[in-house]
Design an enzyme around this catalytic site. Structure first.
Site, mmCIF file in Angstrom:
data_model
loop_
_atom_site.group_PDB
_atom_site.id
_atom_site.type_symbol
_atom_site.label_atom_id
_atom_site.label_comp_id
_atom_site.label_asym_id
_atom_site.label_seq_id
_atom_site.Cartn_x
_atom_site.Cartn_y
_atom_site.Cartn_z
ATOM 1 N N ASP A 87 4.656 -3.780 -3.439
ATOM 2 C CA ASP A 87 3.278 -3.517 -3.047
ATOM 3 C C ASP A 87 2.516 -4.827 -3.247
ATOM 4 O O ASP A 87 3.020 -5.781 -3.852
ATOM 5 C CB ASP A 87 2.663 -2.366 -3.854
ATOM 6 C CG ASP A 87 1.438 -1.765 -3.135
ATOM 7 O OD1 ASP A 87 0.848 -2.450 -2.274
ATOM 8 O OD2 ASP A 87 1.063 -0.612 -3.448
HETATM 9 C C1 BGC Z 1 -1.589 -0.571 -1.121
HETATM 10 C C2 BGC Z 1 -0.481 -0.426 -0.121
HETATM 11 C C3 BGC Z 1 -0.780 -1.241 1.100
HETATM 12 C C4 BGC Z 1 -0.993 -2.696 0.686
HETATM 13 C C5 BGC Z 1 -1.297 -3.619 1.848
HETATM 14 C C6 BGC Z 1 -1.927 -2.018 -1.407
HETATM 15 O O1 BGC Z 1 -3.106 -2.111 -2.126
HETATM 16 O O2 BGC Z 1 -1.255 0.097 -2.312
HETATM 17 O O3 BGC Z 1 -0.321 0.925 0.235
HETATM 18 O O4 BGC Z 1 0.249 -1.118 2.034
HETATM 19 O O5 BGC Z 1 -2.073 -2.754 -0.221
HETATM 20 O O6 BGC Z 1 -2.576 -3.414 2.332
#
Ligand code: BGC
Length: 836
Positions: free
Chosen positions: A351
């Site tokens: 993530d």
């Molecule tokens: C989120 C993810 C997301 C990523 C990219 C993170 O803060 O938890 O679900 O895909 O950001 O935007």
């Protein structure tokens, strides 16, 4: 907060029975590490002192490595040899049962899926192409394919730069949110959220949504779509629950499976996220979800296992820790379970900024996103540090090859070396899914609406927001009709049809009048407006999202389970002045509706979720009877917030790691209500139709084995014995192909054509430690008035197994396994026993 309100002696006793469900340290249980050691050369990692990390050899970035917090286990610096994990051995081709499948051409959708696709040959072909590509890259080229080009480094939220190396060219990768549409761009569809997809209980619609989303991602040039999301809705307040598929592992698994088959059939790589136990927004980067191994397997891993079976190309590890080890450096969840036990052949990406060390690579992480340690820091745990770790022998060069190969293989697997861009109109599915996901909770015969001369429409949720549909960044505001939650799980609305607009369009056709008040607090105007009208339709909502945006004091997770903008008072004001008050909710999850649910003037309640850009049209289809409601609740609506087994844990000192113990174990959502004998307001799986359905003639038949392959494994399982843990042991075909066929007759005894969702709940023997009822099958059937259909639900041995922690195996528990076929988790109609 948890213990004071929720854990009782009873559950402690139940959990003791399940204490088979020993605490599985994420990296340290003796059972699991010994099981792993037979098949993997990854180090059996153990808890380490913080000094090992601080004496890191990452000299170039040692100043940027955060101190190890109390309670965090990390890998010691030493040398890590690596042998790639064996991939699951494929059975010989089994005619008609496991046809070899390309993700671009998966088995057709079925309301009773019986075919387990075999992606083995497609992976093998992709791997051999990827090995050829990677072998021609320099070490830097290999590292670059694993390292995002930093925050905001390209057009997508995550980007791998093109690589031109030794005469080999790789065009790079673009990774983009979200699980309901393409984020940060125009002319795309705002699909119904995951929670609405699940509420349809309709595999064909869920597959189609996946395929359409996949086509849009691909048309925008995205290689890797960052969805679906499968957190389990453990806490009803959980801010991101609406991105996922509800509070049951079977429903969530089936929804993930169809979504991924659909998305990848369009050529985009899907990402199963967030792996794993990211069940609250508060302190998500500083909380340790402490989960026992049985609960992990039976609840939280279930949709990820189905994702792997659907051939998912990528998995995103989450921000939190699991049993004191960060998810992106967790040998137990990444190497042992995902890559070995599930036989996952794609790659694991972090993530955004969830990578915590360079040594994550030996724990199983393949790609760091967006690449930098913190957004804009200009440093990376991979990049130059990964090169240094490989060069000094800490990380084996073969592991780097494996990382790069997994990423390139997923690209070949989806045929992304062969471009081609489809173009389609998708709004019709949004409208159909919006209608199919509306759950009719109460109806005193007033719906569908007929012969109404005058309508009053009440509440800000009926109309447009003052700032327009995209006025708040990442939808981080709640103004006007709610059709999406907030955060990275959102996309732009191309347009937004409000209920007010759609009802007026219908009223014009019907020559009716429409009056409205969109002010939620002017009760005297509201009451005088509704008093003279045939019907008052009052709209309320409740919103949530990702923790980086604060909406009205809700830091992602909801602060409570009540309707926003004084919704309860507004409903009571309307019901006080009109005896035909219909309530429509647009809510990200359950609400406490006790203040008004039994009010005699509340004649109907329609639970519409967050339905995307066609929300108004979808609602009109249901209200006026063009669509007979067939949505069913994907979670329980309780009478009191304190009836749920858990809630987000808040507080915690700034630098500390919050302990979040999953004490309820297997007993989330309806499983808890059943075990504790708590009467919910509306149970999981509940929903009314304009028609009525009768069930009869139950029959269960064992499925004859088509081939002798794995006959020994099946006999072993039938004898209640464990099978060996190893590569692909949890995704083995013998475990997942149909073992029993359950048939029954379904008759539409009402006056309307419509769909019913028959559900199958299994009851394991009491001393198995299982909840009283667990969903293990569902289907959907559409019938004319008076029509009878024979309906089939197939179940596998996996569906009839529990996770044996000591043996690390799926086993059939001793004793009688019974089951119920019914219309909800509490509305049983037919009862049977599994003949094993
Ligand atoms: C989120 C993810 C997301 C990523 C990219 C993170 O803060 O938890 O679900 O895909 O950001 O935007």
């Amino acid at each position: 907060m948890f213990p004071s309100k929720r854990l009782s002696a009873f559950v402690a006793a139940v959990l003791a029975v399940a204490a088979n469900a020993q605490s599985s340290g994420s990296t340290t249980t003796s059972t699991t590490s010994s099981a792993a050691s037979s098949t993997s050369s990854a180090p059996a990692s153990s808890a380490m002192s913080s000094s090992a990390m601080s004496s890191s050899v990452i000299s170039s970035t040692s100043s940027t490595i955060p101190p190890t917090e109390t309670g965090r286990s990390t890998l010691p610096i030493s040398s890590y040899p690596f042998t790639p994990y064996p991939t699951p051995s494929d059975p010989p081709p089994l005619t008609g049962v496991f046809p070899s499948a390309s993700p671009l051409n998966p088995p057709a959708v079925s309301s009773d899926p019986t075919i387990v696709p075999d992606f083995g040959p497609a992976w093998a072909e992709a791997w051999s192409k990827a090995q050829a590509l990677v072998s021609s890259l320099s070490m830097e080229g290999k590292v670059n394919i694993t390292t995002g080009n930093f925050w905001m480094g390209g057009l997508c939220v995550g980007n791998i730069n093109p690589i031109s190396d030794n005469g080999t060219y790789f065009p790079g990768l673009c990774l983009q949110d979200s699980p309901l549409g393409v984020r940060y761009t125009d002319f795309v569809t705002a699909f119904p959220a995951g929670i609405n997809a699940a509420a349809t209980w309709n595999r064909a619609l869920i597959r189609q949504r996946g395929a359409y989303m996949g086509a849009e991602f691909k048309a925008k040039g995205v290689n890797v779509a960052l969805g679906p999301m499968m957190n389990m809705g453990r806490n009803p307040e959980g801010g991101r629950n609406w991105e996922g598929f509800g509070a049951d592992p079977f429903l969530s698994g089936a929804s993930a499976y169809e979504t991924i088959l659909g998305m990848q059939s369009s050529g985009v790589q899907a990402t199963a996220k967030h792996y794993i136990n990211n069940e609250q927004e508060w302190k998500r980067t500083q909380e340790s979800s402490n989960v026992d191994d049985r609960t992990e397997h039976e609840i939280y891993l279930a949709p990820f296992l189905k994702s792997v079976m659907a051939g998912v190309a990528s998995v995103m590890c989450s921000y939190n820790l699991i049993n004191d080890t960060y998810a992106c450096e967790n040998d137990r969840t990444l190497n042992q379970i995902l890559k070995t036990e599930f036989g996952f052949q794609g790659y694991i990406q972090s993530d955004w900024s969830a990578t915590m060390s360079t040594l994550s690579a030996v724990a199983g992480l393949d790609m760091t996103m967006p690449g930098d340690i913190t957004f804009g820091s200009g440093t990376s745990y991979f990049g130059g540090n990964l090169t240094a770790f490989v060069m000094n022998g800490t990380i084996a060069a073969s592991r780097l090859d494996d990382m790069a190969t997994r990423i390139a293989a997923s690209w070949y697997f989806l045929g992304q070396d062969q471009p081609g861009y489809p173009n389609e109109d998708h709004y019709e599915l949004v409208r159909q899914m919006g209608a199919s996901s509306a759950v009719l909770l109460k109806n005193n015969g007033v719906l569908p609406l007929k012969n109404i001369r005058s309508y009053s429409i009440i509440g800000s949720d009926a109309g447009p927001g003052l700032l327009g549909p995209n006025g708040y960044s990442d939808r981080g505001g709640d103004d006007g009709v709610l059709a999406m939650g907030w955060g990275s799980g959102s996309d732009q609305f191309p347009y937004l049809i409000t209920p007010l607009e759609a009802i007026q369009a219908r009223a014009r056709l019907n020559r009716s009048s429409v009056n409205w008040v969109l002010n939620d607090y002017d009760y005297s105007l509201v009451q005088s407006t509704v008093a003279e009208q045939n019907v008052a339709i009052v709209f309320v909502n409740a919103d949530s999202g990702e923790g980086y945006i604060n909406v009205g004091g809700n830091l992602g997770d909801r602060n409570n389970l009540t309707a926003w903008h004084g919704g309860d008072a507004l409903i009571l004001a309307v019901a006080g002045a009109n005896n035909n008050t219909i309530v429509v909710t647009h809510s990200v999850g359950p609400l406490i509706i006790e203040p008004w649910v039994d009010h005699p003037n509340v004649t109907a309640i329609l639970w519409a979720g967050i339905a995307g850009q066609e929300v108004g049209n979808a609602l009109v289809d249901v209200l006026f009877g063009d669509w007979n409601p067939s949505g069913r609740l994907p979670y329980t609506i309780a009478k009191n917030a304190s009836d749920y087994p858990s809630e987000p844990i808040d507080g915690g000192a700034a630098a500390a790691i919050l302990k979040v113990d999953y004490n309820e174990g297997l007993f989330i959502d309806y499983r808890w209500f059943d075990a504790m004998n708590i009467t919910p307001r509306y149970e999981f799986g509940y929903g009314l139709s304009y028609s009525t359905f009768e069930y009869s003639k139950l029959c269960i038949t064992p499925v004859a084995n088509v081939d002798s392959y794995d006959a020994a494994a099946i006999a072993n399982w039938e004898a209640g014995l464990p099978s060996p843990w190893g590569a692909g042991s949890s995704t083995a075909f013998w475990l997942h192909t149909p073992a029993y066929t359950i048939t029954f007759d379904l008759t539409n005894t009402g006056a309307y054509y419509g769909g019913e969702i028959p559900q199958l709940y299994v009851h394991f023997p009491t001393d198995s430690g299982e909840p009283p009822s667990v969903l293990k099958g569902f289907t959907n059937a559409n019938l004319n008035p008076g029509e009878t259909q024979s309906v089939t639900i197939s179940i596998s041995r996996y569906d009839l197994s529990i996770w044996d922690v000591a043996a690390q195996s799926w086993v059939k528990p001793a004793g009688n396994i019974t089951f119920t076929v019914g219309a909800s988790s509490r509305d049983g109609r037919l009862y049977g026993t599994v003949p094993v």
